[in-house]
Write a protein that holds these residues in place. Structure first.
Motif, PDB file in Angstrom:
ATOM      1  N   ARG A  16     -20.882 -69.217  81.071  1.00 44.80           N
ATOM      2  CA  ARG A  16     -20.108 -68.558  82.139  1.00 44.80           C
ATOM      3  C   ARG A  16     -19.607 -67.180  81.724  1.00 44.80           C
ATOM      4  N   SER A  17     -19.281 -67.024  80.463  1.00 44.17           N
ATOM      5  CA  SER A  17     -18.766 -65.734  79.997  1.00 44.17           C
ATOM      6  C   SER A  17     -19.786 -64.615  80.206  1.00 44.17           C
ATOM      7  N   TRP A  18     -21.082 -64.936  80.139  1.00 48.64           N
ATOM      8  CA  TRP A  18     -22.099 -63.927  80.367  1.00 48.64           C
ATOM      9  C   TRP A  18     -22.074 -63.446  81.811  1.00 48.64           C
ATOM     10  N   TRP A  19     -21.741 -64.355  82.740  1.00 45.01           N
ATOM     11  CA  TRP A  19     -21.635 -63.958  84.142  1.00 45.01           C
ATOM     12  C   TRP A  19     -20.421 -63.047  84.333  1.00 45.01           C
ATOM     13  N   GLY A  20     -19.351 -63.280  83.573  1.00 41.08           N
ATOM     14  CA  GLY A  20     -18.198 -62.384  83.602  1.00 41.08           C
ATOM     15  C   GLY A  20     -18.565 -60.996  83.095  1.00 41.08           C
ATOM     16  N   ILE A  21     -19.382 -60.956  82.046  1.00 43.20           N
ATOM     17  CA  ILE A  21     -19.846 -59.669  81.523  1.00 43.20           C
ATOM     18  C   ILE A  21     -20.712 -58.964  82.563  1.00 43.20           C
ATOM     19  N   ALA A  22     -21.544 -59.725  83.284  1.00 38.68           N
ATOM     20  CA  ALA A  22     -22.370 -59.132  84.345  1.00 38.68           C
ATOM     21  C   ALA A  22     -21.485 -58.529  85.434  1.00 38.68           C
ATOM     22  N   ALA A  23     -20.374 -59.193  85.754  1.00 35.22           N
ATOM     23  CA  ALA A  23     -19.436 -58.651  86.748  1.00 35.22           C
ATOM     24  C   ALA A  23     -18.798 -57.367  86.238  1.00 35.22           C
ATOM     25  N   LEU A  24     -18.477 -57.313  84.964  1.00 34.46           N
ATOM     26  CA  LEU A  24     -17.899 -56.088  84.392  1.00 34.46           C
ATOM     27  C   LEU A  24     -18.919 -54.951  84.377  1.00 34.46           C
ATOM     28  N   ILE A  25     -20.171 -55.263  84.142  1.00 36.36           N
ATOM     29  CA  ILE A  25     -21.223 -54.239  84.198  1.00 36.36           C
ATOM     30  C   ILE A  25     -21.337 -53.698  85.617  1.00 36.36           C
ATOM     31  N   SER A  26     -21.236 -54.586  86.596  1.00 35.79           N
ATOM     32  CA  SER A  26     -21.254 -54.165  87.997  1.00 35.79           C
ATOM     33  C   SER A  26     -20.100 -53.215  88.278  1.00 35.79           C
ATOM     34  N   LEU A  27     -18.925 -53.569  87.817  1.00 39.05           N
ATOM     35  CA  LEU A  27     -17.742 -52.716  88.004  1.00 39.05           C
ATOM     36  C   LEU A  27     -17.930 -51.359  87.328  1.00 39.05           C
ATOM     37  N   VAL A  56     -29.153 -61.889  83.238  1.00 41.94           N
ATOM     38  CA  VAL A  56     -28.518 -63.131  82.787  1.00 41.94           C
ATOM     39  C   VAL A  56     -29.278 -64.335  83.326  1.00 41.94           C
ATOM     40  N   SER A  57     -29.645 -64.287  84.583  1.00 38.80           N
ATOM     41  CA  SER A  57     -30.364 -65.402  85.199  1.00 38.80           C
ATOM     42  C   SER A  57     -31.737 -65.603  84.552  1.00 38.80           C
ATOM     43  N   SER A  58     -32.429 -64.524  84.267  1.00 35.50           N
ATOM     44  CA  SER A  58     -33.746 -64.613  83.650  1.00 35.50           C
ATOM     45  C   SER A  58     -33.663 -65.207  82.249  1.00 35.50           C
ATOM     46  N   TYR A  59     -32.726 -64.744  81.462  1.00 33.28           N
ATOM     47  CA  TYR A  59     -32.579 -65.240  80.097  1.00 33.28           C
ATOM     48  C   TYR A  59     -32.154 -66.701  80.105  1.00 33.28           C
ATOM     49  N   GLY A  60     -31.365 -67.094  81.076  1.00 33.94           N
ATOM     50  CA  GLY A  60     -30.890 -68.467  81.167  1.00 33.94           C
ATOM     51  C   GLY A  60     -31.792 -69.382  81.965  1.00 33.94           C
ATOM     52  N   ARG A 105     -44.247 -67.754  61.791  1.00 36.60           N
ATOM     53  CA  ARG A 105     -45.351 -68.275  62.597  1.00 36.60           C
ATOM     54  C   ARG A 105     -44.881 -69.332  63.593  1.00 36.60           C
ATOM     55  N   ALA A 106     -43.647 -69.776  63.473  1.00 35.94           N
ATOM     56  CA  ALA A 106     -43.134 -70.859  64.316  1.00 35.94           C
ATOM     57  C   ALA A 106     -42.894 -70.380  65.745  1.00 35.94           C
ATOM     58  N   PHE A 107     -43.011 -71.335  66.680  1.00 33.23           N
ATOM     59  CA  PHE A 107     -42.640 -71.054  68.065  1.00 33.23           C
ATOM     60  C   PHE A 107     -41.164 -71.369  68.194  1.00 33.23           C
ATOM     61  N   MET A 108     -40.387 -70.371  68.591  1.00 32.80           N
ATOM     62  CA  MET A 108     -38.942 -70.560  68.682  1.00 32.80           C
ATOM     63  C   MET A 108     -38.450 -70.273  70.093  1.00 32.80           C
ATOM     64  N   LEU A 109     -37.977 -71.306  70.757  1.00 32.82           N
ATOM     65  CA  LEU A 109     -37.271 -71.150  72.025  1.00 32.82           C
ATOM     66  C   LEU A 109     -35.801 -71.180  71.638  1.00 32.82           C
ATOM     67  N   LEU A 110     -35.308 -70.028  71.243  1.00 30.31           N
ATOM     68  CA  LEU A 110     -34.001 -69.906  70.634  1.00 30.31           C
ATOM     69  C   LEU A 110     -33.009 -69.310  71.620  1.00 30.31           C
ATOM     70  N   ARG A 111     -31.905 -69.978  71.794  1.00 33.26           N
ATOM     71  CA  ARG A 111     -30.794 -69.471  72.590  1.00 33.26           C
ATOM     72  C   ARG A 111     -29.564 -69.558  71.709  1.00 33.26           C
ATOM     73  N   SER A 112     -29.016 -68.409  71.342  1.00 35.97           N
ATOM     74  CA  SER A 112     -27.915 -68.364  70.372  1.00 35.97           C
ATOM     75  C   SER A 112     -26.666 -69.072  70.865  1.00 35.97           C
ATOM     76  N   TYR A 113     -26.514 -69.221  72.153  1.00 40.06           N
ATOM     77  CA  TYR A 113     -25.324 -69.866  72.696  1.00 40.06           C
ATOM     78  C   TYR A 113     -25.451 -71.386  72.740  1.00 40.06           C
ATOM     79  N   VAL A 114     -26.579 -71.938  72.349  1.00 39.76           N
ATOM     80  CA  VAL A 114     -26.765 -73.389  72.276  1.00 39.76           C
ATOM     81  C   VAL A 114     -26.630 -73.787  70.804  1.00 39.76           C
ATOM     82  N   PRO A 115     -25.633 -74.609  70.461  1.00 39.87           N
ATOM     83  CA  PRO A 115     -25.328 -74.855  69.058  1.00 39.87           C
ATOM     84  C   PRO A 115     -26.229 -75.847  68.334  1.00 39.87           C
ATOM     85  N   THR A 116     -27.076 -76.585  69.048  1.00 39.86           N
ATOM     86  CA  THR A 116     -27.934 -77.572  68.404  1.00 39.86           C
ATOM     87  C   THR A 116     -29.385 -77.338  68.792  1.00 39.86           C
TER      88      THR A 116
END
Length: 160
Positions: A16-27, A56-60, A105-116
């Protein structure tokens, strides 16, 4: 019809915090155009907001799914039969496999905000990818879905 039903389906949505950042970018986009008048201000708000929200939507929008006899992670699709025994990674191991243990060489579907995450070795000798690193909020659920496909794949092939 049952093989097409997803045994596991997770969307790695942005926090959710990323959506807040998107709102601040809009502002910020609107404020930059404020000296030009009200209409440019509105255009800046809408334009910057739309671009930030799309990013944000694309990355998520990345998804991890187990469908039929395949693991689908982002754009990658691999049969479960080509995978080895998966390993559930806790917070510390997740960080280690992102950093110093990572194989380029590994395939990484990495999202830094997911802790596991789940690390799945690729056993196909024709595939140069040593393993899949999959960020997931429910690594045990994904592991259970992969194991269910592995144990049930012979039975479902007989019934088809």
């Amino acid at each position: 019809m049952e093989p097409s039903v997803a045994r596991y389906d997770e969307r790695l949505t942005a926090p959710r915090s990323w959506w807040g950042i998107a709102a601040l970018i809009s502002l910020a986009g609107g404020l930059m155009l404020l000296p030009l008048g009200a209409l440019p201000l509105l255009g800046g708000l809408i334009g910057a907001g739309a671009l930030a929200a799309a990013g944000v939507s694309s990355y998520g929008s990345a998804r991890v799914r187990v469908v039929a006899d395949s693991l689908v992670a982002g754009d990658a699709r691999i049969p479960v039969s080509a995978l080895g025994e998966a390993e559930v990674l806790d917070r510390e191991e997740t960080i280690a496999w992102r950093l110093h243990k990572a194989d380029p060489r590994a395939f990484m579907l990495l999202r830094s905000y997911v802790p596991t995450a789940l690390r799945v070795p690729v056993t196909d000798p024709d595939d140069p990818t040593p393993y899949l690193y999959l960020s997931t909020r429910d690594p045990r659920g994904l592991l259970e879905a992969l194991n269910a496909v592995r144990t049930g794949s012979a039975g479902s092939a007989d019934s088809a």
